[in-house]
Design a protein around this motif. Structure first.
Motif, PDB file in Angstrom:
ATOM      1  N   LEU A   1       0.828  -1.207   0.000  1.00  0.00           N
ATOM      2  CA  LEU A   1       0.000   0.000   0.000  1.00  0.00           C
ATOM      3  C   LEU A   1       0.863   1.259   0.000  1.00  0.00           C
ATOM      4  O   LEU A   1       0.544   2.240  -0.670  1.00  0.00           O
ATOM      5  CB  LEU A   1      -0.953  -0.011   1.203  1.00  0.00           C
ATOM      6  N   GLU A   2       1.961   1.236   0.740  1.00  0.00           N
ATOM      7  CA  GLU A   2       2.886   2.383   0.731  1.00  0.00           C
ATOM      8  C   GLU A   2       3.471   2.583  -0.666  1.00  0.00           C
ATOM      9  O   GLU A   2       3.652   3.717  -1.117  1.00  0.00           O
ATOM     10  CB  GLU A   2       4.015   2.172   1.738  1.00  0.00           C
ATOM     11  N   GLY A   3       3.781   1.495  -1.365  1.00  0.00           N
ATOM     12  CA  GLY A   3       4.299   1.582  -2.729  1.00  0.00           C
ATOM     13  C   GLY A   3       3.288   2.223  -3.666  1.00  0.00           C
ATOM     14  O   GLY A   3       3.638   3.055  -4.508  1.00  0.00           O
ATOM     15  N   ILE A   4       2.027   1.860  -3.495  1.00  0.00           N
ATOM     16  CA  ILE A   4       0.971   2.460  -4.315  1.00  0.00           C
ATOM     17  C   ILE A   4       0.862   3.947  -3.994  1.00  0.00           C
ATOM     18  O   ILE A   4       0.736   4.777  -4.895  1.00  0.00           O
ATOM     19  CB  ILE A   4      -0.373   1.734  -4.105  1.00  0.00           C
ATOM     20  N   ASN A   5       0.946   4.289  -2.704  1.00  0.00           N
ATOM     21  CA  ASN A   5       0.899   5.703  -2.324  1.00  0.00           C
ATOM     22  C   ASN A   5       2.064   6.482  -2.921  1.00  0.00           C
ATOM     23  O   ASN A   5       1.886   7.618  -3.378  1.00  0.00           O
ATOM     24  CB  ASN A   5       0.883   5.851  -0.800  1.00  0.00           C
ATOM     25  N   ARG A   6       3.250   5.890  -2.935  1.00  0.00           N
ATOM     26  CA  ARG A   6       4.400   6.559  -3.555  1.00  0.00           C
ATOM     27  C   ARG A   6       4.171   6.739  -5.055  1.00  0.00           C
ATOM     28  O   ARG A   6       4.484   7.786  -5.625  1.00  0.00           O
ATOM     29  CB  ARG A   6       5.687   5.774  -3.296  1.00  0.00           C
ATOM     30  N   SER A   7       3.614   5.711  -5.685  1.00  0.00           N
ATOM     31  CA  SER A   7       3.309   5.815  -7.116  1.00  0.00           C
ATOM     32  C   SER A   7       2.304   6.927  -7.385  1.00  0.00           C
ATOM     33  O   SER A   7       2.443   7.675  -8.356  1.00  0.00           O
ATOM     34  CB  SER A   7       2.763   4.484  -7.640  1.00  0.00           C
ATOM     35  N   LEU A   8       1.296   7.040  -6.518  1.00  0.00           N
ATOM     36  CA  LEU A   8       0.323   8.136  -6.662  1.00  0.00           C
ATOM     37  C   LEU A   8       1.008   9.490  -6.497  1.00  0.00           C
ATOM     38  O   LEU A   8       0.707  10.436  -7.223  1.00  0.00           O
ATOM     39  CB  LEU A   8      -0.804   7.982  -5.640  1.00  0.00           C
TER      40      LEU A   8
ATOM     41  N   SER B   1      -5.362  13.757 -18.876  1.00  0.00           N
ATOM     42  CA  SER B   1      -6.476  12.817 -18.877  1.00  0.00           C
ATOM     43  C   SER B   1      -5.984  11.388 -18.656  1.00  0.00           C
ATOM     44  O   SER B   1      -6.566  10.628 -17.877  1.00  0.00           O
ATOM     45  CB  SER B   1      -7.233  12.926 -20.198  1.00  0.00           C
ATOM     46  N   LYS B   2      -4.904  11.030 -19.328  1.00  0.00           N
ATOM     47  CA  LYS B   2      -4.339   9.683 -19.172  1.00  0.00           C
ATOM     48  C   LYS B   2      -3.820   9.465 -17.750  1.00  0.00           C
ATOM     49  O   LYS B   2      -4.021   8.394 -17.169  1.00  0.00           O
ATOM     50  CB  LYS B   2      -3.219   9.456 -20.180  1.00  0.00           C
ATOM     51  N   TYR B   3      -3.154  10.472 -17.190  1.00  0.00           N
ATOM     52  CA  TYR B   3      -2.658  10.341 -15.818  1.00  0.00           C
ATOM     53  C   TYR B   3      -3.805  10.299 -14.823  1.00  0.00           C
ATOM     54  O   TYR B   3      -3.747   9.575 -13.823  1.00  0.00           O
ATOM     55  CB  TYR B   3      -1.661  11.449 -15.478  1.00  0.00           C
ATOM     56  N   ASN B   4      -4.866  11.045 -15.082  1.00  0.00           N
ATOM     57  CA  ASN B   4      -6.038  11.017 -14.216  1.00  0.00           C
ATOM     58  C   ASN B   4      -6.640   9.615 -14.198  1.00  0.00           C
ATOM     59  O   ASN B   4      -7.003   9.091 -13.144  1.00  0.00           O
ATOM     60  CB  ASN B   4      -7.057  12.062 -14.686  1.00  0.00           C
ATOM     61  N   GLU B   5      -6.740   8.996 -15.370  1.00  0.00           N
ATOM     62  CA  GLU B   5      -7.257   7.629 -15.461  1.00  0.00           C
ATOM     63  C   GLU B   5      -6.373   6.664 -14.664  1.00  0.00           C
ATOM     64  O   GLU B   5      -6.876   5.809 -13.930  1.00  0.00           O
ATOM     65  CB  GLU B   5      -7.319   7.193 -16.927  1.00  0.00           C
ATOM     66  N   CYS B   6      -5.066   6.803 -14.791  1.00  0.00           N
ATOM     67  CA  CYS B   6      -4.150   5.925 -14.051  1.00  0.00           C
ATOM     68  C   CYS B   6      -4.265   6.168 -12.547  1.00  0.00           C
ATOM     69  O   CYS B   6      -4.184   5.218 -11.755  1.00  0.00           O
ATOM     70  CB  CYS B   6      -2.715   6.131 -14.522  1.00  0.00           C
ATOM     71  N   GLY B   7      -4.458   7.406 -12.157  1.00  0.00           N
ATOM     72  CA  GLY B   7      -4.649   7.719 -10.737  1.00  0.00           C
ATOM     73  C   GLY B   7      -5.882   7.017 -10.192  1.00  0.00           C
ATOM     74  O   GLY B   7      -5.859   6.456  -9.087  1.00  0.00           O
ATOM     75  N   LYS B   8      -6.953   7.012 -10.962  1.00  0.00           N
ATOM     76  CA  LYS B   8      -8.171   6.309 -10.550  1.00  0.00           C
ATOM     77  C   LYS B   8      -7.921   4.812 -10.432  1.00  0.00           C
ATOM     78  O   LYS B   8      -8.404   4.153  -9.505  1.00  0.00           O
ATOM     79  CB  LYS B   8      -9.297   6.581 -11.539  1.00  0.00           C
TER      80      LYS B   8
ATOM     81  N   LEU C   1      -4.995   3.331  -9.803  1.00  0.00           N
ATOM     82  CA  LEU C   1      -4.169   3.096  -8.618  1.00  0.00           C
ATOM     83  C   LEU C   1      -4.997   3.208  -7.346  1.00  0.00           C
ATOM     84  O   LEU C   1      -4.827   2.415  -6.417  1.00  0.00           O
ATOM     85  CB  LEU C   1      -2.996   4.083  -8.575  1.00  0.00           C
ATOM     86  N   ASN C   2      -5.891   4.185  -7.294  1.00  0.00           N
ATOM     87  CA  ASN C   2      -6.762   4.317  -6.121  1.00  0.00           C
ATOM     88  C   ASN C   2      -7.681   3.105  -5.984  1.00  0.00           C
ATOM     89  O   ASN C   2      -7.937   2.645  -4.873  1.00  0.00           O
ATOM     90  CB  ASN C   2      -7.569   5.614  -6.185  1.00  0.00           C
TER      91      ASN C   2
END
Length: 132
Positions: free
Chosen positions: A71-78, A107-114, A116-117
């Motif tokens: 989860l910390e890795g995902i947070n760092r990626s975000l 837009s592409k980064y927003n999609e990836c952020g969603k 990852l979340n």
């Protein structure tokens, strides 16, 4: 008849490379890398280097035996994703990106952020089920 656990095993990614978000972020990194090399020469080692580094962080924490570390890795990626968005904004404001390219990348980064979340929520639910 396939039971629930078997279906789960068949759909569970075996590697971070199986994740759609990983594949999308890799493609975005390659796009950012190519784009940043067109920045003015004096920016190649400043903004160019920063945006290339921040756009290349997704695999941290994958498949760690400790869910909290994953989860910390995902947070760092975000965090890196948001940093990349900031660098894109600066590149746009400096005139290195036209508005169309800038908005498409955001837009592409927003999609990836969603995505990852969503992965983060899924892991958090799984973790809470284990601890219940």
């Amino acid at each position: 008849m396939i039971d629930r656990n078997q279906r789960l095993m068949e759909t569970t990614p075996k590697s971070f490379e199986d994740l759609k978000v990983y594949k999308k972020l890799c493609e975005l990194h390659l796009e950012i890398n190519k784009l940043s090399l067109s920045f003015p020469k004096f920016e190649l080692h400043e903004l160019g280097s920063q945006i290339r580094r921040s756009s290349n962080s997704i695999a941290e924490g994958w498949n760690n035996k400790h869910t909290n570390i994953y989860l910390e890795g995902i947070n760092r990626s975000l965090g890196e994703l948001r940093e990349t968005e900031h660098h894109l904004f600066i590149a746009f404001r400096k005139g290195y990106l036209d508005e169309k390219v800038y908005t498409e990348l955001l837009s592409k980064y927003n999609e990836c952020g969603k995505m990852l979340n969503g992965l983060k929520r899924s892991l958090s639910r799984w973790k809470s089920k284990l601890n219940a």
